[in-house]
Design a protein around this motif. Structure first.
Motif, PDB file in Angstrom:
ATOM      1  N   ILE A   1       0.880  -1.176   0.000  1.00 21.67           N
ATOM      2  CA  ILE A   1       0.000   0.000   0.000  1.00 21.67           C
ATOM      3  C   ILE A   1       0.912   1.218   0.000  1.00 21.67           C
ATOM      4  O   ILE A   1       1.764   1.354   0.876  1.00 21.67           O
ATOM      5  CB  ILE A   1      -0.919   0.053   1.226  1.00 21.67           C
ATOM      6  N   TRP A   2       0.728   2.114  -0.965  1.00 15.57           N
ATOM      7  CA  TRP A   2       1.710   3.181  -1.168  1.00 15.57           C
ATOM      8  C   TRP A   2       1.044   4.544  -1.241  1.00 15.57           C
ATOM      9  O   TRP A   2       0.152   4.787  -2.064  1.00 15.57           O
ATOM     10  CB  TRP A   2       2.478   2.932  -2.458  1.00 15.57           C
ATOM     11  N   GLY A   3       1.459   5.449  -0.373  1.00 18.56           N
ATOM     12  CA  GLY A   3       0.998   6.831  -0.437  1.00 18.56           C
ATOM     13  C   GLY A   3       1.780   7.601  -1.483  1.00 18.56           C
ATOM     14  O   GLY A   3       3.010   7.683  -1.411  1.00 18.56           O
ATOM     15  N   THR A   4       1.092   8.164  -2.459  1.00 22.82           N
ATOM     16  CA  THR A   4       1.773   8.811  -3.578  1.00 22.82           C
ATOM     17  C   THR A   4       2.280  10.210  -3.248  1.00 22.82           C
ATOM     18  O   THR A   4       3.022  10.795  -4.035  1.00 22.82           O
ATOM     19  CB  THR A   4       0.849   8.898  -4.803  1.00 22.82           C
ATOM     20  N   GLY A   5       1.883  10.762  -2.092  1.00 24.59           N
ATOM     21  CA  GLY A   5       2.362  12.090  -1.698  1.00 24.59           C
ATOM     22  C   GLY A   5       3.629  12.043  -0.862  1.00 24.59           C
ATOM     23  O   GLY A   5       4.082  13.086  -0.384  1.00 24.59           O
ATOM     24  N   ASP A   6       4.200  10.874  -0.708  1.00 24.95           N
ATOM     25  CA  ASP A   6       5.392  10.703   0.127  1.00 24.95           C
ATOM     26  C   ASP A   6       6.606  11.346  -0.526  1.00 24.95           C
ATOM     27  O   ASP A   6       6.910  11.078  -1.695  1.00 24.95           O
ATOM     28  CB  ASP A   6       5.633   9.200   0.331  1.00 24.95           C
ATOM     29  N   ASP A   7       7.324  12.178   0.236  1.00 28.16           N
ATOM     30  CA  ASP A   7       8.537  12.834  -0.254  1.00 28.16           C
ATOM     31  C   ASP A   7       9.809  12.101   0.185  1.00 28.16           C
ATOM     32  O   ASP A   7      10.907  12.560  -0.114  1.00 28.16           O
ATOM     33  CB  ASP A   7       8.595  14.278   0.260  1.00 28.16           C
ATOM     34  N   ILE A   8       9.654  11.001   0.892  1.00 29.51           N
ATOM     35  CA  ILE A   8      10.809  10.266   1.412  1.00 29.51           C
ATOM     36  C   ILE A   8      11.118   9.052   0.536  1.00 29.51           C
ATOM     37  O   ILE A   8      12.253   8.865   0.082  1.00 29.51           O
ATOM     38  CB  ILE A   8      10.568   9.808   2.865  1.00 29.51           C
ATOM     39  N   PHE A   9      10.110   8.229   0.287  1.00 32.70           N
ATOM     40  CA  PHE A   9      10.274   7.025  -0.524  1.00 32.70           C
ATOM     41  C   PHE A   9       9.546   7.200  -1.858  1.00 32.70           C
ATOM     42  O   PHE A   9       8.408   7.650  -1.895  1.00 32.70           O
ATOM     43  CB  PHE A   9       9.738   5.793   0.208  1.00 32.70           C
ATOM     44  N   SER A  10      10.198   6.808  -2.940  1.00 38.35           N
ATOM     45  CA  SER A  10       9.686   7.095  -4.278  1.00 38.35           C
ATOM     46  C   SER A  10       8.807   5.976  -4.828  1.00 38.35           C
ATOM     47  O   SER A  10       8.789   4.848  -4.308  1.00 38.35           O
ATOM     48  CB  SER A  10      10.867   7.313  -5.236  1.00 38.35           C
TER      49      SER A  10
END
Length: 328
Positions: free
Chosen positions: A274-283
């Motif tokens: 499950i991936w948050g697309t607004g993450d600035d840490i992990f691409s």
């Protein structure tokens, strides 16, 4: 300045309309991201979490953990600089289906680290195995976020027979370990300044903690997060124990997941990302890499606009995906 150092870029806060759209796309009412109803739900989850919390004496130290539910076990691994309190909402929803265990890692939260004990990722894995042994648990479904995801993969590689399934949210992968955005934190920790310059000001000023320059703006989706209680719970122990906090950060300065690919590919249990697309840490590259790494991958669910610590903000999503993965 701190935000530029941490992220390597300037990212504006998500507008309320965008957040509302994100919540609608998830099938979640906007209140679930920080409104009054969500606050009431969170208060109940927090109270239940604290009531279920205690310590386990081990050679690694006194490990703080929460335990809720019965039956087959699930292990919840938190991020940095958080602790097991991150999973309070998920435990509230999943304890009817699993014996849920949420420990605080060595060097974080309320865990009391034994003198001379390493807090590096390999030591975390050994601690987790020992904790499960003392709890009489042979196998677990693992749910993990951020550096907890790194620990989850290392645990799987060392103890594949002890993992039934794996639910990973935004976290390290073999190609982002450590992620470039973490390097300023590690450098400040080496200088003994991370706690003084970042964490202590956030603990003292909750508004600052939720600002664009703070923990909230950097890693939470909604501007109302983290709550005052969460800030105190996460940062209080880290500020009081600066040396161990710095040791934890410094311990991440190594490609711990290098060469882990074959172990992940051999894992036969189901894995979901499950991936948050607004993450600035992990691409997004990391999400794709993880999805391809597992032999029994169930694919990626993307949460549009969500940032690194979205599992705390959207516990219903974690619960939904976990139940689907577990078949309950």
């Amino acid at each position: 300045m701190i935000r530029r150092q941490f992220l390597g870029m300037t990212v504006g806060a998500l507008a309320a309309g965008v957040l509302g759209g994100c919540a609608s796309a998830l099938g979640v009412q906007p209140a679930a991201g920080g409104g009054a109803a969500a606050a009431g739900d969170d208060a109940a989850a927090a109270a239940a979490f604290r009531a279920a919390s205690g310590f386990m004496k081990t050679p690694f130290g006194n490990i703080a953990y929460a335990e809720r539910g019965s039956g087959e076990a699930a292990l919840f691994l938190h991020g940095f600089p958080l602790n097991g309190f991150q999973w309070r909402g998920a435990l509230q929803r999943l304890s009817p289906y699993r014996r849920c265990i949420a420990p605080d890692f060595l060097g974080l939260g309320n865990t009391e680290v034994a003198a001379g004990q390493s807090v590096a990722p390999d030591a975390q894995v050994a601690m987790l195995a020992d904790l499960l042994d003392r709890l009489g648990i042979d196998r677990v479904d693992v749910v993990a976020n951020d550096s907890g995801g790194q620990a989850a993969q290392l645990f799987l590689a060392k103890y594949p027979q002890r993992v039934r399934s794996l639910l990973l949210t935004n976290c390290d992968s073999e190609i982002e370990c450590p992620p470039p955005a973490l390097m300023p934190v590690i450098e400040l920790a080496r200088q003994g300044k991370f706690v003084e310059e970042w964490l202590a000001p956030w603990l003292a000023d909750k508004t600052l903690a939720r600002s664009k320059q703070g923990l909230g703006g950097q890693t939470f989706t909604y501007p109302t997060h983290p709550s005052d209680e969460a800030v105190d719970t996460y940062l209080g122990p880290l500020v009081r124990n600066a040396d161990r906090t710095h040791a934890y950060a410094i311990g991440l300065d190594r490609p711990w997941l290098h060469g882990i690919g074959p172990s992940l590919a051999r894992f036969e249990g189901p894995t979901r990302i499950i991936w948050g697309t607004g993450d600035d840490i992990f691409s997004e590259r990391g999400a794709q890499h993880l999805q391809r790494s597992f032999g029994n991958s169930r694919g990626i669910r993307r949460i549009e606009g969500a940032k690194l610590f979205f599992p705390e903000e959207f516990p219903e999503v974690i619960a939904e995906e976990a139940r689907a993965l577990w078949g309950v």
